[in-house]
Scaffold this active site. Structure first.
Site, PDB file in Angstrom:
ATOM      1  N   VAL A 145      34.766  35.218  44.597  1.00 14.28           N
ATOM      2  CA  VAL A 145      34.987  36.932  44.733  1.00 14.28           C
ATOM      3  C   VAL A 145      35.275  37.893  43.620  1.00 14.28           C
ATOM      4  O   VAL A 145      34.719  39.031  43.761  1.00 14.28           O
ATOM      5  CB  VAL A 145      36.494  36.938  45.617  1.00 14.28           C
ATOM      6  CG1 VAL A 145      36.916  38.150  46.038  1.00 14.28           C
ATOM      7  CG2 VAL A 145      36.549  35.795  46.926  1.00 14.28           C
ATOM      8  N   GLY A 146      35.456  37.532  42.460  1.00 15.37           N
ATOM      9  CA  GLY A 146      35.578  38.080  41.439  1.00 15.37           C
ATOM     10  C   GLY A 146      34.014  38.791  41.193  1.00 15.37           C
ATOM     11  O   GLY A 146      33.969  40.123  40.686  1.00 15.37           O
ATOM     12  N   CYS A 196      47.225  29.508  38.686  1.00 18.36           N
ATOM     13  CA  CYS A 196      45.875  29.827  38.200  1.00 18.36           C
ATOM     14  C   CYS A 196      45.659  29.042  36.719  1.00 18.36           C
ATOM     15  O   CYS A 196      44.748  28.889  36.171  1.00 18.36           O
ATOM     16  CB  CYS A 196      45.410  31.179  38.177  1.00 18.36           C
ATOM     17  SG  CYS A 196      46.676  32.351  37.207  1.00 18.36           S
ATOM     18  N   GLU A 245      41.144  38.692  36.883  1.00 14.34           N
ATOM     19  CA  GLU A 245      42.156  37.816  36.434  1.00 14.34           C
ATOM     20  C   GLU A 245      41.879  36.577  37.294  1.00 14.34           C
ATOM     21  O   GLU A 245      42.213  36.605  38.589  1.00 14.34           O
ATOM     22  CB  GLU A 245      43.467  38.212  36.554  1.00 14.34           C
ATOM     23  CG  GLU A 245      44.045  39.186  35.757  1.00 14.34           C
ATOM     24  CD  GLU A 245      44.031  38.904  34.196  1.00 14.34           C
ATOM     25  OE1 GLU A 245      44.077  37.664  33.855  1.00 14.34           O
ATOM     26  OE2 GLU A 245      44.139  39.756  33.425  1.00 14.34           O
ATOM     27  N   GLY A 292      42.245  36.521  41.556  1.00 16.27           N
ATOM     28  CA  GLY A 292      41.728  35.660  42.566  1.00 16.27           C
ATOM     29  C   GLY A 292      40.384  34.614  41.767  1.00 16.27           C
ATOM     30  O   GLY A 292      40.343  34.368  40.797  1.00 16.27           O
TER      31      GLY A 292
END
Length: 494
Positions: free
Chosen positions: A190-191, A242, A208, A186
């Protein structure tokens, strides 16, 4: 609820159920049956979530998942086997190897742009490595999440693999639990929250993420072919990939030619009206539609720009003469907008890339080997493809992952297995040749230290045990010869 799920999985995992390679293969075969028996259902869920047709679903998700399953099933025994390592003289008679072992209970948090691949490909590695797993599909791709929740328990061992659905509250509750590894796909924002939550339990993470993947077009290349490949990679899935090329860097002299070639290719791929093309997807929801559309402020539209909020439709769009300080250059686009930033040659392009966060992917189009070498030497990125886009992702022997702000850890094929395994260092010694250990026992002397240094610093060749025994026999023979000479000298009258 979430605690009960994780505790239940851990209990079954600790019973040793998944240590058998046969069990793991059975689960992988069951997962493959899920894909083949419900392909039409999966295609329909993605049509509802992203307006993606069945051919694109196969190309961008299902083929990759099936390939990973087959590879893991075929090569799992090799991956899980002890990996013997080079020995030094001190361990010449010992068994020395690395043993891959399951970590325990793994959490896989997926994303909405490729909701099946971003869950099932990490899950394949988790199963192959012998782990239990909780998978959390994105709530934004709601039809895919609902279908996954329904189907997975029908095929996989429910006591080892669970699906948890829901939004932010459910994800936050999951992150409070102790896992043995968390695999998140994501955004970087948020990571960071995932990593912060994992730190409370010292849980390792694979992140990732994404970022702005640059694409440099050298004037010394086949511009028509370059633009054809870039158009495919950028506008597939409506730009919601991505590793899609985020922006183009080129010299001013070829900017107009690039726009023309992309325009020709867009018309070839999606006809006169991309909105009616079965191959053109939609933005996931109106919130992301508004975000992407706002990025065009202050930009000059060279191609496209048409949009329809009621359908979350934004046409394939090229923006020219974009400057590095524009809003569109400050965040990952994740939509069908392609800015062109002009630079005065390769050095300026490299400098612009290096002043920004390290990207997940980097693309370069050039026929000049010197240009290619410089770009590869003077920049860094999670992955790189020269004279194409996206395609490094399809090579399952290459590790896929980011660096810096674009992520950490890697997966695909064996790399997923390794990422989700504990690599246990093993040394098994015999009781023989105890005299060789005198060098490390008290009382220590200069001679003993010298002997210890010799045995620890000299490595054996990577051959069979005959060589090991030959070296030891030679060392012992030399020792006996030296001892004999000393005795003879002592007995010789002066």
């Amino acid at each position: 609820m979430e605690k009960q799920v994780v505790d239940g999985l851990r209990e079954v995992f600790q019973s040793g159920r998944s240590r058998s390679l046969q069990y793991r293969k059975q689960q992988l075969r069951a997962l493959h049956r899920l894909i083949t028996e419900h392909q039409a259902d999966i295609e329909q869920s993605l049509k509802q979530d992203l307006n993606r047709n069945l051919y694109n679903t196969s190309l961008f998700e299902l083929i990759g998942i099936e390939s990973d399953i087959k590879l893991a099933e075929n090569d799992m025994a090799d991956w899980a086997a002890p990996r013997h390592v080079k020995k030094n003289l001190n361990s010449a008679l010992d068994d020395v190897y690395i043993k891959p072992e399951p970590l325990g209970v793994v959490l896989v948090i997926g994303t909405w742009n490729y909701p099946w691949a971003m869950i099932l490909q990490p899950l394949v590695g988790a199963i192959a490595a012998g782990n239990a797993a909780v998978v959390k599909p994105s709530e934004l791709s709601e039809h895919s999440a609902r279908l996954m929740k329904e189907l997975l328990p029908l095929y996989l061992d429910k006591e080892m693999y669970q699906v948890v659905t829901g939004g932010i509250p459910e994800t936050q509750e999951l992150l409070k639990q102790r896992f043995d590894h968390i695999f998140y796909t994501g955004s970087s924002t948020v990571g960071k929250l995932v990593m912060e939550a994992a730190a409370r339990h010292l849980t390792p993470v694979t992140l990732e993420l994404g970022g702005k993947s640059p694409c440099y077009i050298d004037k010394n290349c086949d511009i028509a072919v370059a633009c054809r490949r870039i158009t495919w990679g950028k506008f597939a899935n409506c730009g919601q990939t991505c590793i899609a090329p985020d922006y183009i860097l080129c010299e001013p002299s070829i900017q107009d030619r690039i726009v023309q070639e992309i325009q020709k290719t867009v018309q070839e791929f999606y006809q006169e009206d991309p909105k009616s093309s079965p191959d053109y997807c939609r933005i996931i929801n109106t919130r992301h539609f508004d975000r992407v559309l706002a990025l065009m402020n202050d930009c000059t539209i060279a191609l496209g720009g048409e949009n329809d909020r009621s359908q979350c439709y934004i046409a394939p769009t090229v923006l020219k003469d974009v400057l590095p300080h524009f809003k569109i250059m400050q965040e990952e686009i994740f939509g069908p907008l392609l800015p062109i930033v002009t630079v005065n040659g390769l050095s300026e392009a490299i400098n612009l890339i290096n002043t920004r966060e390290k990207p997940l992917a980097l693309y370069l189009f050039s026929s000049d080997k010197t240009v290619i070498k410089r770009m590869l030497t003077e920049t860094t990125s999670g992955g790189v493809t020269v004279n194409d886009v996206l395609m490094h992702y399809t090579v399952d022997t290459l590790p896929f992952g980011g660096v810096g702000n674009s992520g950490m850890g890697r997966y695909h094929g064996r790399h997923t297995f390794d990422q989700l395994s504990h690599h246990r260092s093993c040394l098994i010694k015999s009781f023989a040749m105890e005299s060789l250990n005198d060098a490390r026992y008290p009382p220590l002397t200069a001679a003993r230290l010298s002997k210890a240094k010799f045995f620890m610093q000299h490595h054996l060749c990577s051959c069979n045990g005959v060589c090991v025994w030959a070296i030891i026999a030679t060392i012992l023979a030399i020792g006996l010869l030296v001892g004999l000479i000393v005795v003879l000298i002592q007995k010789t009258p002066v």
